[in-house]
Design a protein around this motif. Structure first.
Motif, mmCIF file in Angstrom:
data_model
loop_
_atom_site.group_PDB
_atom_site.id
_atom_site.type_symbol
_atom_site.label_atom_id
_atom_site.label_comp_id
_atom_site.label_asym_id
_atom_site.label_seq_id
_atom_site.Cartn_x
_atom_site.Cartn_y
_atom_site.Cartn_z
ATOM 1 N N PRO A 424 0.754 -1.258 0.000
ATOM 2 C CA PRO A 424 0.000 0.000 0.000
ATOM 3 C C PRO A 424 0.784 1.308 0.000
ATOM 4 C CG PRO A 424 0.045 -0.937 2.207
ATOM 5 C CD PRO A 424 0.733 -1.923 1.321
ATOM 6 N N ASN A 425 2.083 1.285 0.315
ATOM 7 C CA ASN A 425 2.762 2.554 0.601
ATOM 8 C C ASN A 425 3.602 3.068 -0.559
ATOM 9 O OD1 ASN A 425 3.383 4.773 2.178
ATOM 10 N ND2 ASN A 425 4.990 3.738 3.331
ATOM 11 N N GLY A 426 3.254 2.700 -1.766
ATOM 12 C CA GLY A 426 3.949 3.255 -2.928
ATOM 13 C C GLY A 426 5.332 2.665 -3.117
ATOM 14 N N THR A 427 6.096 3.291 -3.989
ATOM 15 C CA THR A 427 7.442 2.818 -4.322
ATOM 16 C C THR A 427 8.503 3.690 -3.666
ATOM 17 O OG1 THR A 427 7.701 4.210 -6.291
ATOM 18 C CG2 THR A 427 6.543 2.102 -6.574
ATOM 19 N N VAL A 428 9.732 3.172 -3.665
ATOM 20 C CA VAL A 428 10.852 3.967 -3.157
ATOM 21 C C VAL A 428 11.020 5.221 -4.003
ATOM 22 C CG1 VAL A 428 13.360 3.995 -2.810
ATOM 23 C CG2 VAL A 428 12.025 1.971 -2.165
ATOM 24 N N ALA A 429 10.804 5.109 -5.303
ATOM 25 C CA ALA A 429 10.897 6.283 -6.179
ATOM 26 C C ALA A 429 9.886 7.349 -5.766
ATOM 27 C CB ALA A 429 10.666 5.868 -7.630
ATOM 28 N N PRO A 445 18.611 6.135 8.324
ATOM 29 C CA PRO A 445 18.504 4.742 8.805
ATOM 30 C C PRO A 445 17.451 3.948 8.045
ATOM 31 C CG PRO A 445 18.684 6.241 10.665
ATOM 32 C CD PRO A 445 18.505 7.100 9.451
ATOM 33 N N THR A 446 16.332 4.599 7.700
ATOM 34 C CA THR A 446 15.291 3.914 6.924
ATOM 35 C C THR A 446 15.799 3.595 5.522
ATOM 36 O OG1 THR A 446 13.570 5.068 8.168
ATOM 37 C CG2 THR A 446 12.925 4.070 6.065
ATOM 38 N N ARG A 447 16.530 4.512 4.917
ATOM 39 C CA ARG A 447 17.070 4.279 3.575
ATOM 40 C C ARG A 447 18.095 3.143 3.586
ATOM 41 N NH1 ARG A 447 17.305 10.048 0.363
ATOM 42 N NH2 ARG A 447 15.646 11.090 1.526
ATOM 43 N N LEU A 448 18.899 3.086 4.649
ATOM 44 C CA LEU A 448 19.868 1.994 4.752
ATOM 45 C C LEU A 448 19.152 0.653 4.888
ATOM 46 C CD1 LEU A 448 22.766 1.035 4.938
ATOM 47 C CD2 LEU A 448 22.756 1.588 7.386
ATOM 48 N N ASN A 449 18.075 0.623 5.662
ATOM 49 C CA ASN A 449 17.281 -0.608 5.773
ATOM 50 C C ASN A 449 16.707 -1.018 4.417
ATOM 51 O OD1 ASN A 449 17.640 -1.054 8.502
ATOM 52 N ND2 ASN A 449 15.888 0.197 9.082
ATOM 53 N N ILE A 450 16.241 -0.029 3.646
ATOM 54 C CA ILE A 450 15.699 -0.316 2.308
ATOM 55 C C ILE A 450 16.780 -0.955 1.441
ATOM 56 C CG2 ILE A 450 14.919 0.785 0.170
ATOM 57 C CD1 ILE A 450 13.400 2.803 1.962
ATOM 58 N N ALA A 451 17.992 -0.430 1.512
ATOM 59 C CA ALA A 451 19.098 -0.987 0.731
ATOM 60 C C ALA A 451 19.375 -2.430 1.136
ATOM 61 C CB ALA A 451 20.354 -0.133 0.913
ATOM 62 N N ILE A 452 19.388 -2.705 2.446
ATOM 63 C CA ILE A 452 19.700 -4.050 2.939
ATOM 64 C C ILE A 452 18.607 -5.036 2.549
ATOM 65 C CG2 ILE A 452 19.930 -5.427 5.050
ATOM 66 C CD1 ILE A 452 21.388 -3.002 6.276
ATOM 67 N N GLU A 453 17.351 -4.640 2.711
ATOM 68 C CA GLU A 453 16.249 -5.546 2.404
ATOM 69 C C GLU A 453 16.153 -5.822 0.900
ATOM 70 O OE1 GLU A 453 12.890 -3.736 4.278
ATOM 71 O OE2 GLU A 453 13.643 -4.136 6.301
ATOM 72 N N THR A 454 16.449 -4.812 0.090
ATOM 73 C CA THR A 454 16.476 -5.020 -1.359
ATOM 74 C C THR A 454 17.607 -5.975 -1.735
ATOM 75 O OG1 THR A 454 15.602 -2.782 -1.717
ATOM 76 C CG2 THR A 454 16.622 -3.881 -3.601
ATOM 77 N N ALA A 455 18.766 -5.777 -1.130
ATOM 78 C CA ALA A 455 19.904 -6.665 -1.396
ATOM 79 C C ALA A 455 19.583 -8.098 -0.974
ATOM 80 C CB ALA A 455 21.151 -6.168 -0.668
ATOM 81 N N SER A 456 18.863 -8.245 0.127
ATOM 82 C CA SER A 456 18.470 -9.580 0.598
ATOM 83 C C SER A 456 17.584 -10.276 -0.428
ATOM 84 C CB SER A 456 17.738 -9.461 1.941
ATOM 85 O OG SER A 456 17.245 -10.710 2.368
ATOM 86 N N ALA A 457 16.616 -9.552 -0.981
ATOM 87 C CA ALA A 457 15.713 -10.132 -1.980
ATOM 88 C C ALA A 457 16.470 -10.514 -3.252
ATOM 89 C CB ALA A 457 14.593 -9.139 -2.306
ATOM 90 N N LEU A 458 17.362 -9.641 -3.710
ATOM 91 C CA LEU A 458 18.112 -9.930 -4.940
ATOM 92 C C LEU A 458 19.091 -11.081 -4.740
ATOM 93 C CD1 LEU A 458 18.803 -6.291 -6.207
ATOM 94 C CD2 LEU A 458 17.101 -7.908 -7.060
ATOM 95 N N THR A 473 14.091 1.792 -8.493
ATOM 96 C CA THR A 473 13.315 2.219 -7.325
ATOM 97 C C THR A 473 11.818 2.163 -7.583
ATOM 98 O OG1 THR A 473 13.698 4.507 -8.056
ATOM 99 C CG2 THR A 473 15.114 3.659 -6.296
ATOM 100 N N ASN A 474 11.403 2.174 -8.843
ATOM 101 C CA ASN A 474 9.974 2.013 -9.145
ATOM 102 C C ASN A 474 9.499 0.580 -8.933
ATOM 103 O OD1 ASN A 474 8.624 4.456 -9.937
ATOM 104 N ND2 ASN A 474 10.057 4.575 -11.647
ATOM 105 N N ASN A 475 10.422 -0.367 -8.866
ATOM 106 C CA ASN A 475 10.069 -1.763 -8.633
ATOM 107 C C ASN A 475 10.348 -2.196 -7.195
ATOM 108 O OD1 ASN A 475 8.969 -2.478 -11.091
ATOM 109 N ND2 ASN A 475 10.930 -3.119 -11.973
ATOM 110 N N ILE A 476 10.677 -1.250 -6.341
ATOM 111 C CA ILE A 476 10.871 -1.541 -4.918
ATOM 112 C C ILE A 476 9.706 -0.905 -4.166
ATOM 113 C CG2 ILE A 476 12.415 -1.356 -2.929
ATOM 114 C CD1 ILE A 476 14.718 -0.934 -4.929
ATOM 115 N N LEU A 477 8.772 -1.732 -3.728
ATOM 116 C CA LEU A 477 7.574 -1.252 -3.049
ATOM 117 C C LEU A 477 7.804 -1.196 -1.549
ATOM 118 C CD1 LEU A 477 4.882 -3.332 -5.005
ATOM 119 C CD2 LEU A 477 5.999 -1.202 -5.662
ATOM 120 N N LEU A 478 7.005 -0.394 -0.870
ATOM 121 C CA LEU A 478 7.126 -0.233 0.581
ATOM 122 C C LEU A 478 5.780 -0.469 1.241
ATOM 123 C CD1 LEU A 478 9.283 3.042 0.652
ATOM 124 C CD2 LEU A 478 10.088 0.716 1.084
#
Length: 670
Positions: A424-429, A445-458, A473-478
């Motif tokens: 529901p919360n849109g994309t990182v972009a 800190p939130t942006r760093l978490n986004i980087a880590i969680e994206t890296a985990s998925a990839l 970033t348009n394909n990274i949803l929050l």
């Protein structure tokens, strides 16, 4: 008495019984094995899918899974025992042989206090290296100065204290655990979506409920499942149960070994069945002729009279009627009518986005679930059967930071449509430079978490032999807690690889595309790494990957970033609202992440790190900064050296490492 006289003297009732016996024997002998049905996947608890190597007693047979992998369904939960300790299964990730579990005591005891370390001895389980140790010290004569989680309920008296910490190795630098009666290490999966710094606001029970990851070892079941089979055991050996009997690995291929092993079991049965069928047919036609001549059809059982049988190729795994919901090798098939209803006939007001593969609509299913419905562009796929096979693969990919693919329309549908969970919360972009962007609303800190969680998925996708091909970033949803859900993972698998129109995104999006791919036309995992490097720079700068209003040498954000890092002007790239100039901790971590991004953006793919290495580095950056924040005793220069340790991937002479070193020196000299 010869056969004909026997038949002529028999009554119709006797002949009918004779037929029943032969057909029952034939049916039983030809099927030979009902283990395929017995090992049908089941749901347990709150919809958790249970299949090999797990099995549910009283619902499945013990040969459907490994002996010690029993799952008990109770109170809308799935329970699993390890060394006589009961755990709740939070999720199972079949593709990478892991499951997320939490000690059941954390949910039912007011003061859960594990007394022993988890033992996986003599099991086919191992603790994942992704877990962090959450150490519980019991009945200590003193409390350390180190920040701790107090556990008052587990203390024996007012003079003894119990507490828990992360990173006990840091604590033990200045505190002796000998003052405590016992110590238990509880593994915790700290990547489960909780902001790392927010752990400090939780109690030990909440942390235990986060659970931890276990890996299991065993045969790869995916080949069997992809062929329509179900995995199981026969005499403690792995087999693939199929509708026609058990096979060695897959229902599609029968090896010489299979023929030898199973031929002995089925040869006599098949021979008897064929003989029985031939004899039955002879008896049937003789009797039919005799009784038709003498009595007409009045004595013939109705089951032998002619019937209208529809032609086609029935399948136990699919339903041919496109307007009937069904499954295709475990993939839920939605009817087109159902999805029209969910999206109000694909109302344009319900559009969530328009990408290279199709238009996405918001929808609500009849069961109340909110979904994202993607109508695929018709001219982007070639073979419908291939589409269905690929959907099977994508549906079985399960990771907490990947958007769940609920299913699709069937191959008979008028359009091919994919149905995903709605995030529901849109994309990182959106939050960085789009309609949801607000200064300061997305802290570092939130942006760093986004980087880590994206890296985990990839990392998970690459371990599953899937290249995303369109990391952006348009394909990274929050979600509402700003936890990552990567979308469109592996969607390019559904489409031909010779698409040349780059803006349609089957091979990438401008600004994110690996430059070496354009030169060599070889898409690899390192292409995703390059795109991820652009995402890291977006998180640092809040700038879009492409902006034609910028200087012509800086239209591509990747070029801008490389130039500014080499020219020692990173501060000009960083979003001013992140506190890069005012907060030393932010400056250290942004600097370290910029170094990783620099490595990702190397032109030569061999110079780029793997996603697994990037994930490890990003976790180290966050964890080391966390330790520094907790101790506040580490020298700044030493901490910088630890964060920016020497990397195994070669960089240019003007690399960020040289710039960082000089930047750190100038900072300390002021």
């Amino acid at each position: 008495m010869d056969l004909q006289n026997l038949i002529m003297s028999s009554k119709p009732f006797h002949i009918y019984i004779f037929f029943i016996i032969f057909f029952t024997l034939a049916k039983h002998t030809l099927s030979l094995d009902n283990k395929f049905q017995a090992c049908m996947p089941r749901t347990c608890g709150d919809g958790l899918n249970i299949s090999y190597p797990f099995w549910i007693p009283h619902e499945q047979e013990s040969f459907c899974g490994l002996p010690s992998f029993e799952v008990i369904c109770r109170e809308r939960n799935s329970f699993f025992s390890i060394s006589n300790v009961e755990y709740i299964i939070k999720d199972i990730f079949y593709a990478n042989y892991s499951l997320l579990v939490a000690n059941a005591a954390a949910y039912k005891d007011t003061c859960p206090a594990p007394l022993h370390n988890i033992s996986t001895h003599r099991t086919q389980l191992d603790l994942s290296s992704d877990n962090s140790d959450f150490s519980i010290f019991y009945n200590c004569t003193s409390l350390p100065d180190y920040s701790i989680f107090k556990i008052e309920c587990a203390s024996n008296s007012s003079h003894l204290h119990s507490f828990a910490v992360f990173h006990k190795e840091v604590l033990e630098l200045n505190y002796s655990s000998e003052s405590c009666q016992s110590l238990v290490d509880v593994p915790v999966d700290v990547q489960s979506g909780v902001n790392f710094t927010s752990l400090l606001e939780m109690n030990h029970t909440e942390i235990m409920k986060m659970g931890f990851l276990l890996n299991w070892s065993g045969h790869n079941c995916s080949t069997c499942q992809m062929s329509g089979g179900r995995c199981g055991l026969d005499n403690d050996k792995f087999v693939c149960f199929c509708q026609g009997g058990p096979h060695y690995k897959t229902c599609n291929d029968v090896t010489a070994k299979e023929k030898t092993n199973w031929g002995r079991k089925i040869g006599i049965g098949v021979g008897a069945a064929i003989g029985g069928v031939i004899i039955t047919c002879i008896i049937f036609f003789i009797c039919q002729k005799r009784y038709k001549k003498k009595y007409g059809l009045q004595y013939m059982p109705s089951s032998f009279q002619s019937r209208n049988i529809s032609s086609g190729h029935p399948s136990s795994t699919t339903t041919d009627d496109p307007e009937m919901g069904s499954k295709y090798f475990g993939v839920h098939l939605f009817t087109y009518t159902e999805l029209e209803e969910a999206t109000n006939n694909f109302d344009s007001h319900k559009e969530l986005g328009d990408g290279g593969f199709g238009i996405v609509y918001y929808g609500k299913l009849r069961d109340g679930r909110a979904v994202a419905v993607k109508r695929l562009y018709e001219n982007n796929y070639k073979r419908v059967e291939q589409f269905m096979n690929e959907v099977v693969i994508l549906t079985r990919l399960r990771h907490r930071h990947l958007v769940s693919l609920y299913g699709s329309t069937s191959r008979h549908s008028r359009e091919l449509v994919l149905v995903y969970e709605y995030v529901p919360n849109g994309t990182v972009a959106d939050h960085l430079h789009g309609e949801r962007a607000k200064p300061g609303a997305l802290p570092w800190p939130t942006r760093l978490n986004i980087a880590i969680e994206t890296a985990s998925a990839l990392t998970y996708l690459h371990a599953s032999a899937i290249i995303h091909r369109d990391v952006k970033t348009n394909n990274i949803l929050l979600d509402d807690n700003f936890c990552v859900k990567v979308a469109d993972f592996g969607l390019s698998r559904l489409f031909p690889t010779d698409v040349t129109h780059v803006s349609t995104a089957p091979q990438g999006t401008p600004g994110y595309v690996d430059p070496e791919y354009h030169e060599c036309y070889q898409l690899t995992e390192k292409s995703d790494v390059f795109s991820f490097g652009v995402v890291l720079i977006e998180l640092i700068s809040s700038m879009p990957a492409v902006d034609i209003t910028r200087h012509r040498h800086e239209i591509n954000l990747s070029n801008m970033a490389v130039n500014k890092i080499q020219n020692k002007t990173l501060h000009e790239l960083v979003d001013k609202t992140l506190g890069f100039e005012s907060d030393s901790k932010v400056k250290r971590t942004i600097t370290a992440v910029a170094e990783l991004a620099f490595q990702c953006l190397q032109h030569d793919k061999e110079s780029r790190p793997s996603m697994a290495e990037l994930l490890e580095e990003l976790n180290d950056i966050r964890e080391k900064e966390y330790i520094k924040h907790k101790t506040e005793e580490v020298d700044v220069s030493a901490d910088d050296a630890a964060l920016l340790k020497t990397h195994s991937h070669p960089l240019s002479p003007d690399s960020a490492l040289n710039w960082i070193a000089s930047s750190t020196t100038s900072t300390h000299s002021t």
